[in-house]
Design an enzyme around this catalytic site. Structure first.
Site, mmCIF file in Angstrom:
data_model
loop_
_atom_site.group_PDB
_atom_site.id
_atom_site.type_symbol
_atom_site.label_atom_id
_atom_site.label_comp_id
_atom_site.label_asym_id
_atom_site.label_seq_id
_atom_site.Cartn_x
_atom_site.Cartn_y
_atom_site.Cartn_z
ATOM 1 N N GLU A 1 0.671 -1.272 0.056
ATOM 2 C CA GLU A 1 -0.132 0.022 -0.012
ATOM 3 C C GLU A 1 0.974 1.193 -0.076
ATOM 4 O O GLU A 1 1.923 1.270 0.770
ATOM 5 C CB GLU A 1 -0.886 -0.037 1.279
ATOM 6 C CG GLU A 1 -1.774 -1.075 1.301
ATOM 7 C CD GLU A 1 -3.009 -1.342 0.215
ATOM 8 O OE1 GLU A 1 -3.186 0.047 -0.290
ATOM 9 O OE2 GLU A 1 -3.479 -2.109 0.045
ATOM 10 N N ARG B 1 -17.606 -0.812 6.384
ATOM 11 C CA ARG B 1 -18.764 -1.024 5.604
ATOM 12 C C ARG B 1 -19.346 -2.274 6.380
ATOM 13 O O ARG B 1 -20.506 -2.751 6.382
ATOM 14 C CB ARG B 1 -18.131 -1.474 4.228
ATOM 15 C CG ARG B 1 -19.247 -2.090 3.394
ATOM 16 C CD ARG B 1 -18.462 -2.546 2.154
ATOM 17 N NE ARG B 1 -17.435 -3.489 2.316
ATOM 18 C CZ ARG B 1 -17.421 -4.711 2.589
ATOM 19 N NH1 ARG B 1 -18.643 -5.477 2.631
ATOM 20 N NH2 ARG B 1 -16.327 -5.566 2.849
ATOM 21 N N CYS C 1 -7.581 -2.423 8.492
ATOM 22 C CA CYS C 1 -5.902 -2.396 7.897
ATOM 23 C C CYS C 1 -5.705 -1.108 7.895
ATOM 24 O O CYS C 1 -4.377 -0.564 8.168
ATOM 25 C CB CYS C 1 -6.116 -3.219 6.616
ATOM 26 S SG CYS C 1 -6.336 -4.925 6.581
HETATM 27 N N1 PCA Z 1 -8.176 -7.203 6.233
HETATM 28 C C1 PCA Z 1 -9.125 -5.890 6.677
HETATM 29 C C2 PCA Z 1 -8.846 -6.142 8.058
HETATM 30 C C3 PCA Z 1 -8.266 -7.329 8.431
HETATM 31 C C4 PCA Z 1 -7.956 -7.609 7.110
HETATM 32 O O1 PCA Z 1 -7.161 -8.886 7.082
HETATM 33 C C5 PCA Z 1 -9.016 -4.778 6.010
HETATM 34 O O2 PCA Z 1 -8.761 -5.057 4.565
HETATM 35 O O3 PCA Z 1 -9.127 -3.851 6.373
#
Ligand code: PCA
Length: 218
Positions: free
Chosen positions: A86, A96, A149
């Site tokens: 990211e 959501r 995340c």
């Molecule tokens: N994915 C979620 C939260 C925990 C995970 O593994 C996200 O993309 O926010």
């Protein structure tokens, strides 16, 4: 925060399953990498709760205990077809679905009064190039979403802003094959473990990112 270069530790976190799922690839990745040695650094693999609020203090606690030179948080992004470092964390929670404690914040800043965003300090394009080189699908992602995340990613970068020399960022990974519904993308666990290990190695070796035009990382 003081860094202890002697320990030469890397912290890799994963998340517990969420949204009623039984497994989260990021948890399996952290588990598999725990105790391994990458480019002279001992990897500590740890688990974060998928809970707004609670996940950040737990991450800070782990950083305080292990004093890592590098922190990579990993999470599942179901539906993506590639391992995606990211680029940017944003200062907003906008869920959501409910987190694992039942909370569903909407349009709430993560840290009131703090910057709108922080860039990853991982060499995101070098990581993408390294993964593609060995045949693991990878691309830079421009958003980690607004769920837990991104929340943890923002908390990480906000925490590291005063830790000179400690780098950090976030990587989203696809579903495991057993999670994917018909037509949905997935990657085998061993490819993901290998890919995140290579991302760690690339981040440790490559202090400066590659300068490649957007989307042209190979
Ligand atoms: N994915 C979620 C939260 C925990 C995970 O593994 C996200 O993309 O926010």
């Amino acid at each position: 925060m003081k860094t202890n270069l002697k320990t030469r530790t890397v912290l890799v976190t994963g998340f517990e399953p969420f949204d009623g799922a039984e497994i989260n690839p990021s948890q399996e990745i952290a588990r598999n990498l725990n105790g391994t040695v990458i480019a002279g650094h001992r990897v500590v693999g740890a688990l974060l709760p998928c809970v707004f609020g609670a996940a950040i203090p737990e991450l800070k606690r782990l950083i305080g205990v292990h004093r890592p030179a590098l922190v990579i948080c990993v999470g599942q992004a179901g539906g993506r077809a590639a391992i995606t470092p990211e680029r940017v964390a944003i200062n907003i929670d906008d869920a959501r679905i409910a987190d694992n404690a039942g909370a569903q914040p909407v349009d709430r800043p993560i840290v009131r009064g703090a910057p709108a965003g922080y860039f990853s300090t991982l060499p995101v394009k070098a990581i993408v190039a390294a993964l593609r080189e060995v045949g693991v699908p990878s691309e830079v992602s421009q958003t980690a979403g607004t769920f837990v995340c991104n929340h943890v990613f923002y908390g990480l970068m906000h925490t590291l802003r005063t830790s000179k020399g400690v780098r950090g960022g976030f990587i989203h990974v696809p579903y495991l094959p057993e999670q994917a519904q018909k037509g949905q993308a997935s990657l085998p666990l061993e490819d993901m473990v290998f890919g995140v290990a290579l991302a760690v190695e690339t981040a440790l070796r490559c202090k400066k990112d590659l300068r490649l035009a957007g989307g042209q990382t190979q």
